[in-house]
Each structure stands twice: as structure tokens, then as C-alpha cells.
Write a protein that holds these residues in place. Structure first.
Motif, PDB file in Angstrom:
ATOM      1  N   MET A  76      50.061  50.473  44.979  1.00 26.26           N
ATOM      2  CA  MET A  76      49.925  49.166  45.613  1.00 26.26           C
ATOM      3  C   MET A  76      50.973  49.012  46.711  1.00 26.26           C
ATOM      4  SD  MET A  76      47.428  47.528  44.074  1.00 26.26           S
ATOM      5  CE  MET A  76      47.708  45.845  44.615  1.00 26.26           C
ATOM      6  N   GLU A  77      50.631  48.222  47.720  1.00 33.73           N
ATOM      7  CA  GLU A  77      51.573  47.925  48.781  1.00 33.73           C
ATOM      8  C   GLU A  77      51.407  46.485  49.224  1.00 33.73           C
ATOM      9  OE1 GLU A  77      50.672  51.003  51.542  1.00 33.73           O
ATOM     10  OE2 GLU A  77      48.905  49.999  52.368  1.00 33.73           O
ATOM     11  N   LEU A  78      52.498  45.905  49.734  1.00 35.23           N
ATOM     12  CA  LEU A  78      52.509  44.489  50.074  1.00 35.23           C
ATOM     13  C   LEU A  78      53.344  44.289  51.322  1.00 35.23           C
ATOM     14  CD1 LEU A  78      53.011  41.551  47.580  1.00 35.23           C
ATOM     15  CD2 LEU A  78      54.318  41.633  49.698  1.00 35.23           C
ATOM     16  N   CYS A  79      52.845  43.432  52.207  1.00 39.52           N
ATOM     17  CA  CYS A  79      53.544  43.114  53.443  1.00 39.52           C
ATOM     18  C   CYS A  79      53.364  41.633  53.742  1.00 39.52           C
ATOM     19  CB  CYS A  79      52.982  43.952  54.594  1.00 39.52           C
ATOM     20  SG  CYS A  79      53.604  43.502  56.223  1.00 39.52           S
ATOM     21  N   SER A  80      54.440  40.962  54.105  1.00 39.75           N
ATOM     22  CA  SER A  80      54.357  39.581  54.568  1.00 39.75           C
ATOM     23  C   SER A  80      54.094  39.579  56.068  1.00 39.75           C
ATOM     24  CB  SER A  80      55.656  38.831  54.257  1.00 39.75           C
ATOM     25  OG  SER A  80      55.667  37.578  54.910  1.00 39.75           O
ATOM     26  N   ILE A  81      52.959  39.015  56.474  1.00 40.07           N
ATOM     27  CA  ILE A  81      52.650  38.865  57.899  1.00 40.07           C
ATOM     28  C   ILE A  81      53.386  37.647  58.458  1.00 40.07           C
ATOM     29  CG2 ILE A  81      50.800  38.538  59.596  1.00 40.07           C
ATOM     30  CD1 ILE A  81      50.814  41.269  58.127  1.00 40.07           C
ATOM     31  N   ALA A  82      53.406  36.576  57.686  1.00 38.81           N
ATOM     32  CA  ALA A  82      54.157  35.362  58.018  1.00 38.81           C
ATOM     33  C   ALA A  82      54.409  34.627  56.717  1.00 38.81           C
ATOM     34  CB  ALA A  82      53.380  34.482  58.991  1.00 38.81           C
ATOM     35  N   SER A  83      55.585  34.029  56.595  1.00 40.94           N
ATOM     36  CA  SER A  83      55.874  33.315  55.359  1.00 40.94           C
ATOM     37  C   SER A  83      56.894  32.223  55.625  1.00 40.94           C
ATOM     38  CB  SER A  83      56.409  34.280  54.293  1.00 40.94           C
ATOM     39  OG  SER A  83      56.574  33.616  53.051  1.00 40.94           O
ATOM     40  N   GLY A  84      56.556  31.008  55.244  1.00 41.51           N
ATOM     41  CA  GLY A  84      57.452  29.883  55.431  1.00 41.51           C
ATOM     42  C   GLY A  84      56.684  28.588  55.366  1.00 41.51           C
ATOM     43  N   SER A  85      57.377  27.489  55.482  1.00 46.60           N
ATOM     44  CA  SER A  85      56.731  26.192  55.380  1.00 46.60           C
ATOM     45  C   SER A  85      55.797  25.914  56.550  1.00 46.60           C
ATOM     46  CB  SER A  85      57.786  25.088  55.297  1.00 46.60           C
ATOM     47  OG  SER A  85      58.729  25.192  56.352  1.00 46.60           O
ATOM     48  N   SER A  86      55.885  26.725  57.620  1.00 48.20           N
ATOM     49  CA  SER A  86      55.015  26.518  58.777  1.00 48.20           C
ATOM     50  C   SER A  86      53.811  27.448  58.814  1.00 48.20           C
ATOM     51  CB  SER A  86      55.824  26.679  60.070  1.00 48.20           C
ATOM     52  OG  SER A  86      56.488  27.925  60.095  1.00 48.20           O
ATOM     53  N   GLY A  87      53.710  28.381  57.882  1.00 43.43           N
ATOM     54  CA  GLY A  87      52.541  29.250  57.860  1.00 43.43           C
ATOM     55  C   GLY A  87      52.741  30.473  56.999  1.00 43.43           C
ATOM     56  N   ASN A  88      51.679  30.848  56.262  1.00 43.37           N
ATOM     57  CA  ASN A  88      51.783  31.940  55.298  1.00 43.37           C
ATOM     58  C   ASN A  88      50.577  32.866  55.366  1.00 43.37           C
ATOM     59  OD1 ASN A  88      54.190  31.025  53.386  1.00 43.37           O
ATOM     60  ND2 ASN A  88      53.004  29.217  53.944  1.00 43.37           N
ATOM     61  N   CYS A  89      50.848  34.160  55.349  1.00 46.66           N
ATOM     62  CA  CYS A  89      49.798  35.164  55.291  1.00 46.66           C
ATOM     63  C   CYS A  89      50.402  36.454  54.752  1.00 46.66           C
ATOM     64  CB  CYS A  89      49.195  35.400  56.670  1.00 46.66           C
ATOM     65  SG  CYS A  89      47.873  36.635  56.700  1.00 46.66           S
ATOM     66  N   ILE A  90      49.854  36.945  53.657  1.00 46.04           N
ATOM     67  CA  ILE A  90      50.369  38.139  52.990  1.00 46.04           C
ATOM     68  C   ILE A  90      49.257  39.178  52.914  1.00 46.04           C
ATOM     69  CG2 ILE A  90      51.543  39.008  50.945  1.00 46.04           C
ATOM     70  CD1 ILE A  90      52.983  36.652  52.404  1.00 46.04           C
ATOM     71  N   CYS A  91      49.587  40.411  53.186  1.00 47.79           N
ATOM     72  CA  CYS A  91      48.631  41.510  53.050  1.00 47.79           C
ATOM     73  C   CYS A  91      48.992  42.337  51.819  1.00 47.79           C
ATOM     74  CB  CYS A  91      48.650  42.384  54.298  1.00 47.79           C
ATOM     75  SG  CYS A  91      47.512  43.791  54.214  1.00 47.79           S
ATOM     76  N   VAL A  92      48.012  42.563  50.960  1.00 44.08           N
ATOM     77  CA  VAL A  92      48.214  43.361  49.750  1.00 44.08           C
ATOM     78  C   VAL A  92      47.090  44.385  49.663  1.00 44.08           C
ATOM     79  CG1 VAL A  92      48.579  43.311  47.254  1.00 44.08           C
ATOM     80  CG2 VAL A  92      49.128  41.287  48.614  1.00 44.08           C
TER      81      VAL A  92
ATOM     82  N   GLN B  70      57.617  37.022  61.992  1.00 44.01           N
ATOM     83  CA  GLN B  70      57.281  38.423  62.184  1.00 44.01           C
ATOM     84  C   GLN B  70      57.018  39.095  60.839  1.00 44.01           C
ATOM     85  OE1 GLN B  70      61.268  38.957  63.986  1.00 44.01           O
ATOM     86  NE2 GLN B  70      61.420  40.813  62.733  1.00 44.01           N
ATOM     87  N   PRO B  71      56.248  40.176  60.857  1.00 45.05           N
ATOM     88  CA  PRO B  71      55.906  40.837  59.591  1.00 45.05           C
ATOM     89  C   PRO B  71      57.084  41.546  58.982  1.00 45.05           C
ATOM     90  CG  PRO B  71      55.056  42.089  61.441  1.00 45.05           C
ATOM     91  CD  PRO B  71      55.587  40.823  62.013  1.00 45.05           C
ATOM     92  N   SER B  72      57.057  41.657  57.665  1.00 45.93           N
ATOM     93  CA  SER B  72      58.045  42.452  56.960  1.00 45.93           C
ATOM     94  C   SER B  72      57.603  43.915  56.999  1.00 45.93           C
ATOM     95  CB  SER B  72      58.159  41.994  55.504  1.00 45.93           C
ATOM     96  OG  SER B  72      56.985  42.337  54.782  1.00 45.93           O
ATOM     97  N   GLN B  73      58.446  44.781  56.517  1.00 46.08           N
ATOM     98  CA  GLN B  73      58.008  46.149  56.307  1.00 46.08           C
ATOM     99  C   GLN B  73      57.027  46.190  55.143  1.00 46.08           C
ATOM    100  OE1 GLN B  73      62.231  47.148  54.909  1.00 46.08           O
ATOM    101  NE2 GLN B  73      61.042  48.695  53.847  1.00 46.08           N
ATOM    102  N   MET B  74      56.221  47.240  55.117  1.00 44.10           N
ATOM    103  CA  MET B  74      55.286  47.406  54.006  1.00 44.10           C
ATOM    104  C   MET B  74      56.065  47.909  52.795  1.00 44.10           C
ATOM    105  SD  MET B  74      52.049  47.018  53.213  1.00 44.10           S
ATOM    106  CE  MET B  74      50.931  47.253  54.613  1.00 44.10           C
ATOM    107  N   ILE B  75      55.982  47.157  51.700  1.00 45.24           N
ATOM    108  CA  ILE B  75      56.676  47.519  50.465  1.00 45.24           C
ATOM    109  C   ILE B  75      55.681  48.237  49.555  1.00 45.24           C
ATOM    110  CG2 ILE B  75      58.013  46.693  48.511  1.00 45.24           C
ATOM    111  CD1 ILE B  75      59.304  46.172  51.239  1.00 45.24           C
ATOM    112  N   CYS B  76      56.010  49.420  49.101  1.00 45.99           N
ATOM    113  CA  CYS B  76      55.085  50.221  48.308  1.00 45.99           C
ATOM    114  C   CYS B  76      55.572  50.389  46.881  1.00 45.99           C
ATOM    115  CB  CYS B  76      54.907  51.598  48.938  1.00 45.99           C
ATOM    116  SG  CYS B  76      54.236  51.554  50.614  1.00 45.99           S
TER     117      CYS B  76
END
Length: 265
Positions: free
Chosen positions: A1-17, A258-264
Motif C-alpha cells: 500500500m502507498e499513501l500521498c497527501s495531495i492537499a490537506s488542511g482546513s482549506s482543502g483535502n485530497c489524499i491518494c491511496v 503541495q503534495p507530500s512524498q509517497m509513503i509506502c
């Protein structure tokens, strides 16, 4: 499995898994353009996403949902209460109802090579959920927008490999800040958001020897900052009633813009 935050905060959220074979978005709370750019930064494309899993209908989680649905025809999963509320949100625009897939908390369903389990959470929305995603023995969790947690939820979150966990606010910053009193009470309440301290205490109950990494997310722009969230959560883990210390595993803080690194796993 891998997970990356595309955007995260009170102004907008999108996570890729996802896995090597398939990926999904959890929420689409920023523009379609930002989501596409974020995915491109980690070598993915919006058109490759298998689905969008919606946690709840607040605009910081669905602002880009209509655009992605219309442009790419991506299936949208959420509880019936959430999907009904989304369809009544004018800012989202028109969404083809054929793309909507109601889910039921605790009922596992499959997307690609992943098994997805929605979990009911306590938040001031129609029928909010968090999501656990599993492939084989690997399991990821996206756990945000909850005012509290109980032993039952903690039990369901055991044996995660990677986790995006809410660390929304510092209590003192919130209490002394410029938010109006009713909003402060909403955030601090049982259907609000996890503070840094509560996030650290919850994390301490989820750690195990094979835990890979945690990303702290959904930070308030007004009532938190990255270094404070990181240090508070790390200290709570270190001082908590668990055999681990805050430096025993990788901890990251999701960026707002900005996106985070992809966490695996």
C-alpha cells in the motif's frame, strides 16, 4: 500500500491511496487543476484513479468533486447521507447519479485490488466516515474530521501500516484566537476536530512493531502550525502509556498547498 497527501488542511483535502495496480482519491476538496498537478508530481494521473471516496460533504472535502466527476467519469463512493448532501451542494454542480455508489459503514467493498472499509466517525456532517484500505496484509487508513474517538474505533484501527491522521489544532491557540465563540466550541466539541494532543494519544494506541509511518493532516491554518503539531504529537506518544517513543517511526506533516512524498508500506 502507498499513501500521498495531495492537499490537506482546513482549506482543502485530497489524499491518494493505492497499490501498484490501482489508486483512489479520498476526498476532492481542492480544484481539479491542483489535484492533477499533485498526482503528476508523484507520477500519477487523475484519469488513472479508480474512484473517489468521500468522507463527508463539507466543502473542503468536495470542492473539486463535480469537476472530476464530469471530466473523468470517476465513480464516487460515500454513505447515502453524504451523497444526498453532496447532490444538494450547489457549488459542486451537476453530477451524473450513475456515478454515485452508496456505502454502508462497516460493510467492506472492493475497488481494484483493494478492500475498502468505511468507519463511522463523530463529526458534524450528515453521515461521515473514515476509510481503511487493505491489500493482502497491508493496510492504510485515512482518519480525519472526528471530534473524539472511543475504544471501539481504536480497536477497528489496529494493525495499520500507514496512516494519515488528523492533528487539527492547538487547544490554546484556538481558545485565545480570533474565531467566534460558537465556532471555537464546535471545533472543540465531540463532533468537531482532533487537537494535536488527542491525535498523539490516539496514535499511541495504534502503534505496533511493524507500523511504517504516519502523516499528520487537516491542520488548521489559524490555530496550528507544522512544527507545533509534529512536536506535540511526538511528545504525546513518548509520554503515553505505550512502549514506543515519538522518534521510533517516521512522522510527516502534510502540506497545505503541495503534495507530500509517497509513503509506502
Amino acid at each position: 500500500m502507498e499513501l500521498c497527501s495531495i492537499a490537506s488542511g482546513s482549506s482543502g483535502n485530497c489524499i491518494c491511496v493505492g497499490t501498484g495496480g490501482s489508486h483512489v482519491l479520498v476526498d476532492a476538496g481542492v480544484s481539479g487543476k491542483r489535484i492533477e498537478a499533485g498526482l503528476n508530481a508523484v507520477g500519477l494521473k487523475t484519469s488513472e484513479m479508480k474512484a473517489i471516496l468521500v468522507t463527508h460533504e463539507h466543502i473542503d472535502h468536495i470542492a473539486g468533486l463535480g469537476v472530476l466527476a464530469r471530466r473523468y467519469g470517476l465513480p464516487i463512493y460515500g454513505t447515502k447521507g453524504t451523497l444526498d448532501a453532496v447532490m444538494q451542494t450547489s457549488l459542486v454542480g451537476t453530477i451524473d447519479e450513475a456515478l454515485l455508489h452508496p456505502v454502508v459503514p462497516e460493510e467492506v467493498f472492493s475497488i481494484g485490488d483493494m478492500q475498502v472499509r468505511p468507519l463511522s466517525i463523530s463529526h458534524d456532517a450528515a453521515d461521515p466516515v473514515a476509510y481503511l484500505l487493505k491489500n493482502g496484509e497491508q493496510k492504510a487508513g485515512v482518519i480525519t474530521d472526528l471530534g473524539n474517538y472511543d475504544d471501539a474505533l481504536v480497536e477497528k484501527l489496529q494493525k495499520l501500516d500507514i496512516l494519515l491522521l488528523e492533528a487539527n489544532h492547538d487547544v490554546r491557540m484556538l481558545q485565545t484566537g480570533r474565531y467566534p465563540y460558537p465556532l471555537k466550541q464546535r471545533i472543540l466539541g465531540d463532533r468537531g476536530h482532533l487537537s494535536n494532543e488527542l491525535s498523539g494519544r490516539l496514535l499511541g494506541r495504534l502503534l505496533h512493531d511493524k507500523f511504517k509511518a504516519v502523516i499528520l493532516g487537516h491542520l488548521s491554518k489559524e490555530n496550528n502550525y507544522e512544527e507545533l503539531a509534529y512536536e506535540t504529537v511526538r511528545l504525546e506518544v513518548t509520554l503515553g502509556e505505550n512502549p514506543y517513543k515519538g522518534d521510533d517511526f517516521p512522522m510527516y506533516v502534510a502540506k497545505r498547498e503541495q503534495p507530500s512524498q509517497m509513503i509506502c508500506a
